[in-house]
Motif scaffolding. Sequence first.
Motif, PDB file in Angstrom:
ATOM      1  N   THR A  31      10.707  -1.374   2.743  1.00 33.09           N
ATOM      2  CA  THR A  31      10.383  -2.261   3.868  1.00 33.09           C
ATOM      3  C   THR A  31      10.585  -3.727   3.515  1.00 33.09           C
ATOM      4  O   THR A  31      11.133  -4.489   4.313  1.00 33.09           O
ATOM      5  CB  THR A  31       8.934  -2.034   4.342  1.00 33.09           C
ATOM      6  OG1 THR A  31       8.801  -0.672   4.747  1.00 33.09           O
ATOM      7  CG2 THR A  31       8.588  -2.938   5.517  1.00 33.09           C
ATOM      8  N   HIS A  32      10.169  -4.140   2.318  1.00 32.95           N
ATOM      9  CA  HIS A  32      10.282  -5.554   1.921  1.00 32.95           C
ATOM     10  C   HIS A  32      11.730  -6.034   1.831  1.00 32.95           C
ATOM     11  O   HIS A  32      11.990  -7.227   1.820  1.00 32.95           O
ATOM     12  CB  HIS A  32       9.547  -5.790   0.586  1.00 32.95           C
ATOM     13  CG  HIS A  32      10.215  -5.139  -0.581  1.00 32.95           C
ATOM     14  ND1 HIS A  32      10.094  -3.790  -0.842  1.00 32.95           N
ATOM     15  CD2 HIS A  32      11.024  -5.651  -1.529  1.00 32.95           C
ATOM     16  CE1 HIS A  32      10.804  -3.495  -1.921  1.00 32.95           C
ATOM     17  NE2 HIS A  32      11.381  -4.603  -2.358  1.00 32.95           N
ATOM     18  N   GLU A  33      12.689  -5.115   1.802  1.00 33.50           N
ATOM     19  CA  GLU A  33      14.107  -5.477   1.740  1.00 33.50           C
ATOM     20  C   GLU A  33      14.763  -5.481   3.115  1.00 33.50           C
ATOM     21  O   GLU A  33      15.926  -5.868   3.242  1.00 33.50           O
ATOM     22  CB  GLU A  33      14.847  -4.504   0.816  1.00 33.50           C
ATOM     23  CG  GLU A  33      14.339  -4.528  -0.616  1.00 33.50           C
ATOM     24  CD  GLU A  33      15.031  -3.486  -1.490  1.00 33.50           C
ATOM     25  OE1 GLU A  33      16.240  -3.258  -1.278  1.00 33.50           O
ATOM     26  OE2 GLU A  33      14.357  -2.909  -2.356  1.00 33.50           O
ATOM     27  N   LEU A  34      14.037  -5.045   4.138  1.00 33.67           N
ATOM     28  CA  LEU A  34      14.603  -4.958   5.483  1.00 33.67           C
ATOM     29  C   LEU A  34      14.460  -6.275   6.231  1.00 33.67           C
ATOM     30  O   LEU A  34      13.687  -7.141   5.844  1.00 33.67           O
ATOM     31  CB  LEU A  34      13.906  -3.847   6.275  1.00 33.67           C
ATOM     32  CG  LEU A  34      13.990  -2.440   5.702  1.00 33.67           C
ATOM     33  CD1 LEU A  34      13.217  -1.463   6.574  1.00 33.67           C
ATOM     34  CD2 LEU A  34      15.444  -1.999   5.547  1.00 33.67           C
ATOM     35  N   GLU A  53       5.906  -5.534   9.223  1.00 28.02           N
ATOM     36  CA  GLU A  53       4.569  -6.022   8.894  1.00 28.02           C
ATOM     37  C   GLU A  53       4.121  -5.379   7.585  1.00 28.02           C
ATOM     38  O   GLU A  53       3.930  -4.161   7.514  1.00 28.02           O
ATOM     39  CB  GLU A  53       3.587  -5.675  10.024  1.00 28.02           C
ATOM     40  CG  GLU A  53       2.259  -6.365   9.886  1.00 28.02           C
ATOM     41  CD  GLU A  53       1.399  -6.164  11.125  1.00 28.02           C
ATOM     42  OE1 GLU A  53       0.237  -5.795  10.962  1.00 28.02           O
ATOM     43  OE2 GLU A  53       1.910  -6.368  12.251  1.00 28.02           O
ATOM     44  N   ASP A  54       3.987  -6.200   6.538  1.00 29.21           N
ATOM     45  CA  ASP A  54       3.604  -5.727   5.201  1.00 29.21           C
ATOM     46  C   ASP A  54       4.595  -4.655   4.720  1.00 29.21           C
ATOM     47  O   ASP A  54       5.778  -4.927   4.678  1.00 29.21           O
ATOM     48  CB  ASP A  54       2.159  -5.226   5.183  1.00 29.21           C
ATOM     49  CG  ASP A  54       1.162  -6.314   5.580  1.00 29.21           C
ATOM     50  OD1 ASP A  54       1.363  -7.470   5.169  1.00 29.21           O
ATOM     51  OD2 ASP A  54       0.208  -6.001   6.308  1.00 29.21           O
TER      52      ASP A  54
END
Length: 193
Positions: A31-34, A53-54
């Motif tokens: 998720t943090h790379e999207l 979100e997070d």
Amino acid sequence: MFTGIIETLGTVTKIVQEKDNYHITIKSKITHELKIDQSVAHNGICLTVVKIEDDQYTVTAIHETLLKTNLGSLKVNDIVNLERAMKLGNRLDGHIVQGHVDQTGICTEKKVENGSYIFTFSYDLDKNNVTIEKGSITINGVSLTVVNSQKSSFSVAIIPYTYENTTFKNFKKGTIVNLEFDVIGKYVARLMN
């Protein structure tokens, strides 16, 4: 475009229906790379990231997508196969996958072999899709080689790595899966008609 090589798994954390659409929230280690507006394949279905979100992100499946795929049967805590779009210049380890599911199929048999697994799937011939022996097929986003191609069914052989690192470990007789038939085969079939 995708390759059918699953990058990671995600967990469905929330599903909200709005009119005929489903907003599906996924928890994933990528998720943090999207980023918003990025395409990600979910069980082989290309969906656009609309919210982050997070460690969770949300995608929207419209009515047309829900009609042709197994997304409508997803529940909270279900696991999905995830793959981000391929980058130009990288190796194409699977085959060319569009992320446009042609139809669903049903797992009709799961056999444990000595070191591998054989899964057999049936599908509706009315959609005019075909498989060929040693041709490519995408099942829930996983690029695979067809074995035992029949008129309305086919089998695939799964190595232990793929079994453990995709949703194949959850498949049993009766599991509904997303099928994307080989893009070249689809064009040939269309020309033959």
